[in-house]
Every structure is written in structure tokens, then in C-alpha cells.
Design an enzyme around this catalytic site. Structure first.
Site, PDB file in Angstrom:
ATOM      1  N   HIS A 140      38.195  38.044  49.075  1.00 54.76           N
ATOM      2  CA  HIS A 140      39.045  39.000  49.128  1.00 54.76           C
ATOM      3  C   HIS A 140      39.585  39.296  50.329  1.00 54.76           C
ATOM      4  O   HIS A 140      38.777  39.690  50.792  1.00 54.76           O
ATOM      5  CB  HIS A 140      38.562  40.025  47.727  1.00 54.76           C
ATOM      6  CG  HIS A 140      38.346  40.974  46.604  1.00 54.76           C
ATOM      7  ND1 HIS A 140      39.223  42.144  47.257  1.00 54.76           N
ATOM      8  CD2 HIS A 140      39.084  40.875  45.637  1.00 54.76           C
ATOM      9  CE1 HIS A 140      39.373  42.908  45.960  1.00 54.76           C
ATOM     10  NE2 HIS A 140      39.775  41.881  45.429  1.00 54.76           N
ATOM     11  N   ASP A 217      29.519  39.821  50.107  1.00 53.87           N
ATOM     12  CA  ASP A 217      30.334  40.517  48.748  1.00 53.87           C
ATOM     13  C   ASP A 217      29.819  40.002  47.514  1.00 53.87           C
ATOM     14  O   ASP A 217      30.352  39.109  47.452  1.00 53.87           O
ATOM     15  CB  ASP A 217      31.422  40.553  49.636  1.00 53.87           C
ATOM     16  CG  ASP A 217      32.615  40.882  48.073  1.00 53.87           C
ATOM     17  OD1 ASP A 217      32.181  41.351  47.047  1.00 53.87           O
ATOM     18  OD2 ASP A 217      33.879  40.666  48.598  1.00 53.87           O
ATOM     19  N   GLN A 220      31.523  39.727  43.002  1.00 59.98           N
ATOM     20  CA  GLN A 220      31.676  38.929  41.747  1.00 59.98           C
ATOM     21  C   GLN A 220      29.717  38.413  40.942  1.00 59.98           C
ATOM     22  O   GLN A 220      29.512  37.994  40.056  1.00 59.98           O
ATOM     23  CB  GLN A 220      32.311  37.909  41.448  1.00 59.98           C
ATOM     24  CG  GLN A 220      33.782  37.917  41.854  1.00 59.98           C
ATOM     25  CD  GLN A 220      34.450  38.546  40.353  1.00 59.98           C
ATOM     26  OE1 GLN A 220      34.038  38.069  39.367  1.00 59.98           O
ATOM     27  NE2 GLN A 220      35.892  39.024  40.748  1.00 59.98           N
ATOM     28  N   LYS A 243      32.730  46.185  36.927  1.00 60.35           N
ATOM     29  CA  LYS A 243      33.000  44.659  36.660  1.00 60.35           C
ATOM     30  C   LYS A 243      31.047  44.024  36.322  1.00 60.35           C
ATOM     31  O   LYS A 243      30.894  43.310  36.057  1.00 60.35           O
ATOM     32  CB  LYS A 243      33.248  43.605  37.891  1.00 60.35           C
ATOM     33  CG  LYS A 243      34.321  43.802  38.950  1.00 60.35           C
ATOM     34  CD  LYS A 243      34.717  42.831  40.067  1.00 60.35           C
ATOM     35  CE  LYS A 243      36.089  43.288  39.970  1.00 60.35           C
ATOM     36  NZ  LYS A 243      36.231  42.593  41.604  1.00 60.35           N
ATOM     37  N   CYS A 381      44.118  38.826  45.176  1.00 53.53           N
ATOM     38  CA  CYS A 381      43.956  39.660  46.404  1.00 53.53           C
ATOM     39  C   CYS A 381      43.042  38.710  47.156  1.00 53.53           C
ATOM     40  O   CYS A 381      42.016  39.618  47.695  1.00 53.53           O
ATOM     41  CB  CYS A 381      42.492  40.464  45.546  1.00 53.53           C
ATOM     42  SG  CYS A 381      43.373  42.025  45.003  1.00 53.53           S
TER      43      CYS A 381
END
Ligand code: PLP
Length: 423
Positions: A140, A217, A220, A243, A381
């Protein structure tokens, strides 16, 4: 075309709760009940932001109605209640991702801020001219640009782990990139554009063999399965609240305590100091050193309620439901002529990116919207991912545990309509 029977119902998954009833779960999400252009809302944009259960909204409401005060400094009752709720939320998040200590949980604004924090503190201290930072081809922008900015400032080089046509990272190539000048590896756990679940444990192990720290990261990943930062042995882990059924404007950075301790502060201001004179300022202990100013108090408390809610739904139920939705949707969409799925890794989360021959993704999104279906269209993104697959954009349907097979049927009908219109 394959038949439905080839897909195992969620209840057959080992450990899934036989009581799991998606209709009951949907009762917790009042927003899902509405109609869009007279049609039932089909919300399939969960990778952009998830919907919020009633308990999160109630927690936020309750905070403002009964406890609102600034934290950490007040001796009065409301301030103490607010402080306690905020610090309790930190402990909830700590347990949720299995961190060893609550001071390793830094409240930030978002995953984006978590990554920028590491780039601006750890990065600016450790990365010098000629050094290297490794990211992957499926990051991202939030996990590219902060490192690019750092490398530009320092005269360092950004190296990129390539991927194959399925959207899987090439670990042999990764191995070759690791070298004594590598200061950090920053890799996404689950790609928001492709759905790929990366073999993050192996990526971390290989970096650690050369004493290189790893930032993951997890924007998600945290909503889709149980993250255990100690088992992963990652050095930093970034999570975003919105999220994860939580409010916007709050996220967390996990960092190993000794690493965080060794890093300079991020922003200067109140709360992050121990003492201030015009000659010298000394800094507060973890986690406060990295939390300058009045934080998003209600956001943190709301995130605490969100992780409680997700835990209560249960990882096994979430995994079973989302796996079923992904399998079913993959099967249904694959059968549509002219539709190509982008991202076909063996290990995938419930994110389905696709392109339709001769139709721009934006038009796909617009026509689906008229049917009440919310999907995301664009580059997500992750422009380098689009470049890698030589496409301008994709349409992306992303499923949460509160989505249903019936909603996928509506999606399929909607896509069939798109194909008809552009024939
Ligand atoms: C959404 C997302 C981010 C950024 O999260 P913000 O909440 O916008 O800060 C970073 N990485 C991935 C993989 C994402 O999906």
C-alpha cells in the site's frame, strides 16, 4: 461451471461454532439494514473500511455521555474514569495481538501514522547514506512513501521484493536483496489490492538471520485472523482501527519494548515529556513517549470495544465464514466470461480484485452502485501493483464475516448486468 456442492459449508470447518448465525451477527450492524436506491445495501467494501457494530457505537456514546474528560493529568473522578477506560483499551489491544506488555502498544491515528512514526524515528536514526530499506511489490502507498521520503532524505536506497503473476512474493529474490546494508524490511501481511496472505513468518525469520528488524503492515490482516506478534517475532506491527470494526482516527503501532525504548520520540508536546526547561527536555516512558498531545481518547476506547466484539464473534467463525465467501465468490466470478481475477495466490484473504474486458473499473463500480452494491474501484492505493499487472485499475469486492452467500449472488447478477450493458 462448478456446483455449490464443491464448497464446504462453514459449519464443516474444524472448530467452527455450530451456533454461528450470520443473520444474528448482522443484527449487530444497523447500517446493513438500509436500502440504496430502493435495493438492499450489499456492502462489499470492507477492505476500505468495515462497518461498526452497535456495541462500538454505544461505547462511544456512553463515553461522551458519562466519562468525557482529558486523561492522565486530572485528579478528578471523570479524568480518572477516562484514563482507566483508555488504558484498559490498550490492554485489550495488547491481548488481541498477543503483545508481551501493554507499553508496547502505541496509540496512533492510523496504520499510516504507525508506519510514518517508525520511519521518522527508528528510520531517521538508523538509516544513513548508502543503506537500504526493503519493501515488497504489493505494498500500500502507506508502506512505500514514508520509506521513499526517508531514503531520499538520507541518500539510502529502496529495494523491492518482486512478485509472480499470481501475486505471490518471490522469496528467493527476497533472500538476494538482504545484505549488510539493509536496515529494515517493511512488508504487508495481507495485500489490500490482491488479497495475498504473505508468508510473513518466513520473511521475518530470514531477515532476523541477518539481524535486520521487520515492520509488518497488518492493516488488512488484523481483521481477518488472529495475529500473534510474539509468535511472529516481528519488531513492529501496524494496525488501523477502522478496518477492524473500530472507529476512524485510531490505530496502533506495536513495537518490541527495547526497540521502542531506543528510538527518539516522534512528535513533541504534552504527555510525551518527563520534564521541560528551556535548556533541556527529558522524555516520558513508554508508551507515552510516542503519544504527544491529547490523543483520540474515545477512539482508543472504541477500538477496545471493537476488539472485544471481534474476539467474541470468534476467529474460527470469522475464518470459516470468510473462507466460504471467498471460495464461493471466486468460483462464481471465475465462471463469468470476460472477467479476470487479479491476485490468485494460493493463500488469500477474502479480497477479490477483478477486471472485466473492455469495461473500465469505474463503470463497473457505478453500475454496481445502482444495484445497491458497494465495491471499491481504482488502484487501491497500490499503483505499483496495477503497473505490475499492466492494468489501470481493478474493481474489488472484499468480504467481512457479516456478508452472506446471497450477497455474492447479488454481486454476480450485478456483474452480469455490467457485461450486458457493455456488450
Ligand atoms: C488501509 C491500509 C493501510 C492504511 O490504513 P489507514 O487506515 O488508511 O492508515 C495500509 N496498508 C494496507 C495494506 C491497507 O489496506
Amino acid at each position: 461451471m462448478k456446483t455449490d456442492q464443491q464448497i464446504a459449508p462453514p459449519d464443516s470447518s474444524p472448530g467452527a461454532d455450530l451456533e454461528f448465525d450470520v443473520e444474528k451477527i448482522r443484527e449487530d450492524f444497523p447500517i446493513l439494514k438500509q436500502k440504496i436506491y430502493g435495493k438492499p445495501l450489499v456492502y462489499l467494501d470492507n477492505a476500505a473500511t468495515s462497518q461498526k457494530p452497535q456495541v462500538v457505537m454505544d461505547t462511544i456514546h456512553h463515553y461522551y455521555v458519562t466519562d468525557n474528560a482529558n486523561i492522565h493529568r486530572g485528579v478528578h473522578c471523570l479524568s480518572q474514569r477516562a484514563t482507566e477506560a483508555y488504558e484498559q483499551a490498550r490492554v485489550k489491544v495488547q491481548r488481541f495481538i498477543h503483545a508481551a506488555e501493554s507499553r508496547e502498544i502505541i496509540f496512533v491515528r492510523s496504520a499510516t501514522e504507525a508506519i510514518n512514526l517508525v520511519a521518522q524515528t527508528y528510520g531517521r536514526k538508523q538509516v544513513q547514506a548508502g543503506d537500504e530499506v526493503i519493501v515488497s511489490a504489493m505494498e500500500h502507498h502507506s508502506n512505500i512513501v514514508p520509506w521513499q521520503m526517508l531514503c531520499e532524505e538520507k541518500g539510502a536506497t529502496l529495494r523491492v521484493i518482486p512478485m509472480n503473476d499470481e501475486g505471490e512474493l518471490l522469496l528467493d529474490e527476497y533472500e538476494k536483496l538482504l545484505n549488510p546494508r539493509t536496515r529494515l524490511v517493511a512488508v504487508v501481511h495481507i495485500s489490500n489490492a490482491l488479497g495475498t496472505i504473505n508468508p510473513i513468518q518466513e520473511i521475518i525469520e530470514r531477515a532476523h538471520q541477518q539481524d535486520i528488524p521487520v515492520l509488518v503492515d497488518g492493516a488488512q490482516a488484523a481483521p481477518h485472523f488472529e495475529v500473534d506478534v510474539q509468535a511472529l517475532d516481528c519488531d513492529f506491527y501496524a494496525v488501523t482501527g477502522h478496518k477492524l470494526c473500530g472507529p476512524t482516527g485510531v490505530g496502533i503501532l506495536y513495537g518490541k519494548a527495547d526497540l521502542l525504548d531506543s528510538m527518539p520520540p516522534f512528535q513533541g508536546g504534552g504527555e510525551m515529556i518527563r520534564s521541560v526547561t528551556f535548556e533541556k527536555t527529558t522524555y516520558n516512558v513508554l508508551p507515552h513517549k510516542f503519544e504527544a498531545g491529547t490523543p483520540n481518547i474515545v477512539g482508543g476506547i472504541g477500538l477496545g470495544a471493537a476488539v472485544d466484539y471481534v474476539s467474541e464473534v470468534g476467529w474460527k467463525n470469522i475464518a470459516a465464514q470468510e473462507r466460504e465467501l471467498l471460495l464461493y465468490a471466486t468460483q462464481q466470478l471465475s465462471a463469468l466470461s470476460g472477467l479476470r481475477i487479479i491476485g490468485t495466490a494460493k493463500e488469500k484473504a477474502s479480497i477479490l480484485s477483478f477486471v472485466i474486458e473492455g469495461v473500465h473499473a469505474h463503470d463497473v463500480g457505478t453500475i454496481l452502485d445502482q444495484e445497491g452494491i458497494a465495491v471499491r474501484t481504482g488502484h487501491h492505493c497500490a499503483q505499483p501493483v496495477m503497473d505490475r499487472f499492466q492494468i489501470p485499475a481493478t474493481a474489488r469486492a472484499s468480504f467481512a464475516f457479516y456478508n452472506t452467500r446471497e450477497e455474492i449472488d447479488v454481486l454476480v447478477k450485478g456483474i452480469q448486468r455490467v457485461i450486458e450493458v457493455f456488450k
